[in-house]
Every structure is written in C-alpha cells, then in structure tokens.
Design a protein around this motif. Structure first.
Motif, PDB file in Angstrom:
ATOM      1  N   THR A  55     -13.272   3.778  -0.706  1.00 16.23           N
ATOM      2  CA  THR A  55     -11.757   3.641  -1.635  1.00 16.23           C
ATOM      3  C   THR A  55     -11.321   2.808  -1.171  1.00 16.23           C
ATOM      4  N   ALA A  56     -11.268   2.132   0.001  1.00 16.73           N
ATOM      5  CA  ALA A  56     -10.001   0.664   0.473  1.00 16.73           C
ATOM      6  C   ALA A  56     -10.535   0.184  -0.211  1.00 16.73           C
ATOM      7  N   GLU A  57     -11.684  -0.356  -0.917  1.00  9.89           N
ATOM      8  CA  GLU A  57     -12.394  -1.063  -1.104  1.00  9.89           C
ATOM      9  C   GLU A  57     -12.149  -1.542  -2.681  1.00  9.89           C
ATOM     10  N   VAL A  58     -12.071  -0.353  -2.990  1.00 12.39           N
ATOM     11  CA  VAL A  58     -11.933   0.175  -4.771  1.00 12.39           C
ATOM     12  C   VAL A  58     -10.666  -0.372  -4.899  1.00 12.39           C
ATOM     13  N   ALA A  59      -9.404   0.128  -4.169  1.00 15.12           N
ATOM     14  CA  ALA A  59      -8.171   0.389  -4.014  1.00 15.12           C
ATOM     15  C   ALA A  59      -8.198  -1.476  -4.135  1.00 15.12           C
ATOM     16  N   SER A  60      -8.325  -1.951  -2.840  1.00 12.27           N
ATOM     17  CA  SER A  60      -7.542  -3.066  -3.466  1.00 12.27           C
ATOM     18  C   SER A  60      -8.377  -4.070  -4.395  1.00 12.27           C
ATOM     19  N   ASN A  61      -9.456  -3.934  -4.896  1.00 11.25           N
ATOM     20  CA  ASN A  61     -10.311  -4.512  -6.390  1.00 11.25           C
ATOM     21  C   ASN A  61      -9.203  -4.122  -7.271  1.00 11.25           C
ATOM     22  N   TYR A  62      -9.021  -3.227  -7.685  1.00 16.38           N
ATOM     23  CA  TYR A  62      -8.899  -2.377  -8.514  1.00 16.38           C
ATOM     24  C   TYR A  62      -6.692  -2.100  -8.826  1.00 16.38           C
ATOM     25  N   VAL A  63      -6.438  -1.409  -8.043  1.00 15.74           N
ATOM     26  CA  VAL A  63      -4.394  -1.617  -7.500  1.00 15.74           C
ATOM     27  C   VAL A  63      -4.157  -3.056  -7.212  1.00 15.74           C
ATOM     28  N   ARG A  64      -2.702  -2.913  -8.679  1.00 17.16           N
ATOM     29  CA  ARG A  64      -2.059  -3.584  -8.424  1.00 17.16           C
ATOM     30  C   ARG A  64      -0.524  -3.127  -8.581  1.00 17.16           C
ATOM     31  N   LYS A  65       1.175  -4.183  -7.816  1.00 16.04           N
ATOM     32  CA  LYS A  65       1.884  -3.531  -8.480  1.00 16.04           C
ATOM     33  C   LYS A  65       2.307  -3.194  -9.210  1.00 16.04           C
ATOM     34  N   GLY A  66       2.347  -1.891  -9.366  1.00 17.02           N
ATOM     35  CA  GLY A  66       2.743  -1.118 -11.257  1.00 17.02           C
ATOM     36  C   GLY A  66       1.467  -0.391 -11.461  1.00 17.02           C
ATOM     37  N   SER A  67       0.686  -0.142 -11.125  1.00 18.46           N
ATOM     38  CA  SER A  67      -0.628   0.368 -10.961  1.00 18.46           C
ATOM     39  C   SER A  67      -0.020   1.853 -10.980  1.00 18.46           C
ATOM     40  N   LEU A  68      -0.713   2.973 -12.272  1.00 18.88           N
ATOM     41  CA  LEU A  68      -0.560   4.413 -12.028  1.00 18.88           C
ATOM     42  C   LEU A  68      -1.982   4.603 -12.394  1.00 18.88           C
ATOM     43  N   ILE A  69      -1.169   5.660 -11.163  1.00 20.22           N
ATOM     44  CA  ILE A  69      -2.772   5.878  -9.908  1.00 20.22           C
ATOM     45  C   ILE A  69      -2.543   7.143  -9.520  1.00 20.22           C
ATOM     46  N   GLY A  70      -3.610   7.779  -9.732  1.00 18.75           N
ATOM     47  CA  GLY A  70      -3.135   9.254  -8.580  1.00 18.75           C
ATOM     48  C   GLY A  70      -4.650   9.584  -7.757  1.00 18.75           C
ATOM     49  N   ILE A  71      -3.525  10.635  -6.827  1.00 16.02           N
ATOM     50  CA  ILE A  71      -4.301  10.287  -5.137  1.00 16.02           C
ATOM     51  C   ILE A  71      -4.574  11.894  -5.130  1.00 16.02           C
ATOM     52  N   LYS A  72      -5.451  12.337  -3.361  1.00 16.26           N
ATOM     53  CA  LYS A  72      -5.402  13.248  -3.238  1.00 16.26           C
ATOM     54  C   LYS A  72      -5.865  12.567  -1.891  1.00 16.26           C
ATOM     55  N   GLY A  73      -5.162  13.099  -0.810  1.00 21.42           N
ATOM     56  CA  GLY A  73      -5.194  13.287   0.415  1.00 21.42           C
ATOM     57  C   GLY A  73      -4.744  14.143   1.160  1.00 21.42           C
ATOM     58  N   SER A  74      -4.215  13.947   2.646  1.00 22.68           N
ATOM     59  CA  SER A  74      -4.019  14.890   3.850  1.00 22.68           C
ATOM     60  C   SER A  74      -3.229  14.349   4.533  1.00 22.68           C
ATOM     61  N   LEU A  75      -2.122  14.701   5.235  1.00 27.33           N
ATOM     62  CA  LEU A  75      -0.445  14.115   5.448  1.00 27.33           C
ATOM     63  C   LEU A  75      -0.887  14.121   6.951  1.00 27.33           C
ATOM     64  N   THR A  76      -0.757  12.908   7.202  1.00 27.02           N
ATOM     65  CA  THR A  76      -0.752  13.208   8.679  1.00 27.02           C
ATOM     66  C   THR A  76       0.342  12.092   9.080  1.00 27.02           C
ATOM     67  N   ILE A  77       1.299  12.382  10.754  1.00 27.01           N
ATOM     68  CA  ILE A  77       2.214  12.110  11.219  1.00 27.01           C
ATOM     69  C   ILE A  77       1.834  10.740  11.714  1.00 27.01           C
ATOM     70  N   GLU A  78       2.005   9.189  11.265  1.00 27.13           N
ATOM     71  CA  GLU A  78       1.457   8.597  12.504  1.00 27.13           C
ATOM     72  C   GLU A  78       2.766   8.124  13.579  1.00 27.13           C
ATOM     73  N   THR A  79       2.680   7.636  14.510  1.00 26.47           N
ATOM     74  CA  THR A  79       3.570   7.175  15.937  1.00 26.47           C
ATOM     75  C   THR A  79       3.335   5.550  15.949  1.00 26.47           C
ATOM     76  N   TRP A  80       4.369   5.413  17.146  1.00 23.34           N
ATOM     77  CA  TRP A  80       4.590   3.759  17.147  1.00 23.34           C
ATOM     78  C   TRP A  80       5.028   3.303  18.353  1.00 23.34           C
ATOM     79  N   VAL A  81       5.261   2.521  18.595  1.00 20.46           N
ATOM     80  CA  VAL A  81       6.766   1.814  19.491  1.00 20.46           C
ATOM     81  C   VAL A  81       6.573   0.525  18.617  1.00 20.46           C
ATOM     82  N   ASP A  82       8.493   0.661  18.683  1.00 17.65           N
ATOM     83  CA  ASP A  82       9.203  -0.099  17.728  1.00 17.65           C
ATOM     84  C   ASP A  82       9.220  -1.435  18.668  1.00 17.65           C
ATOM     85  N   ARG A  83       8.712  -2.589  17.699  1.00 21.74           N
ATOM     86  CA  ARG A  83       8.298  -3.859  18.384  1.00 21.74           C
ATOM     87  C   ARG A  83       9.362  -4.477  18.985  1.00 21.74           C
ATOM     88  N   ASN A  84      11.036  -4.448  18.320  1.00 25.60           N
ATOM     89  CA  ASN A  84      12.145  -4.641  18.718  1.00 25.60           C
ATOM     90  C   ASN A  84      12.866  -3.884  19.492  1.00 25.60           C
TER      91      ASN A  84
END
Length: 122
Positions: A55-84
């Motif tokens: 799916t990442a390969e398809v998105a990288s080849n065909y999606v561009r800024k402004g492209s109209l897309i539909g997605i199905k997925g799941s919500l996750t909450i990511e955590t990280w440490v701010d570098r600054n």
C-alpha cells in the motif's frame, strides 16, 4: 470486543514521503485534509496517515499533493520524545489498510486539464 475502524475521504496535503528499511519494509506518510460537511468554517480537519509495504508503494507512486483519496484504517496514538525540548509528545496517526484512488489521472496532471481537443473518447 473492540472496534477501531476509520474511513476518510479527502485530499492529500503534500506529496508522500517514503522510507525504505533494510528489512525490506516500506513506509509512506501523507497528510490528509478532510472537510466537514456541517462546518461553517473553510478549515479542514488534518490527519496523519501511515501506509506500509504494498500500500505504501502504491501511495508513493500515485498520490500527489491535492489527490482525492479514500482510506480505511485504524487509529493509533504514537508517542515520541521531542528532539528540541526533550518532552514526551503523543499524537493520533491512522494506519492505512486500504487506499482508494478517487481522482482520475486527468485530475492529478494539471498539464492535461483543458488540453483535450476532442476526437476518440478514451
């Protein structure tokens, strides 16, 4: 039992960013702008999307800024440490399982808009 399914239709806010890992995995990230039909504001809601592998390969080849897309997925909450600041941060990310390309090639390629002179339909 739990249910975590997100369906969205919107426009890509930027061109995809792609990362290839030594393991062979592929990651593609995109932001998605979704307008609320009941909102009086012109401001869209913004979502961070992550696509993996095929799916990442398809998105990288065909999606561009402004492209109209539909997605199905799941919500996750990511955590990280701010570098600054060194402060712990978190934010929602949608892990995309399905990508639907809703716009046509003509929509994606501004050079074709208005250039079709007629003749055989395709």
């Amino acid at each position: 039992m739990g249910l975590n399914v997100v369906h969205l239709v919107g426009r890509a806010g930027r061109d995809p960013e792609v990362k290839y890992f030594e393991s062979g995995k592929v990651l593609c990230t995109v932001t998605l702008a979704v307008n609320r039909p009941t909102s009086k504001s012109d401001e869209p809601d913004w979502f961070n999307l992550k696509f993996w592998d095929k799916t990442a390969e398809v998105a990288s080849n065909y999606v561009r800024k402004g492209s109209l897309i539909g997605i199905k997925g799941s919500l996750t909450i990511e955590t990280w440490v701010d570098r600054n600041t060194g402060v712990n941060r978190s934010g929602p990310v949608i892990r995309v399982d399905r990508l639907d390309l809703l716009g046509s090639k003509r929509d994606a390629d501004a050079n074709l808009v208005g250039n079709y002179q007629g003749g055989d339909e395709f």
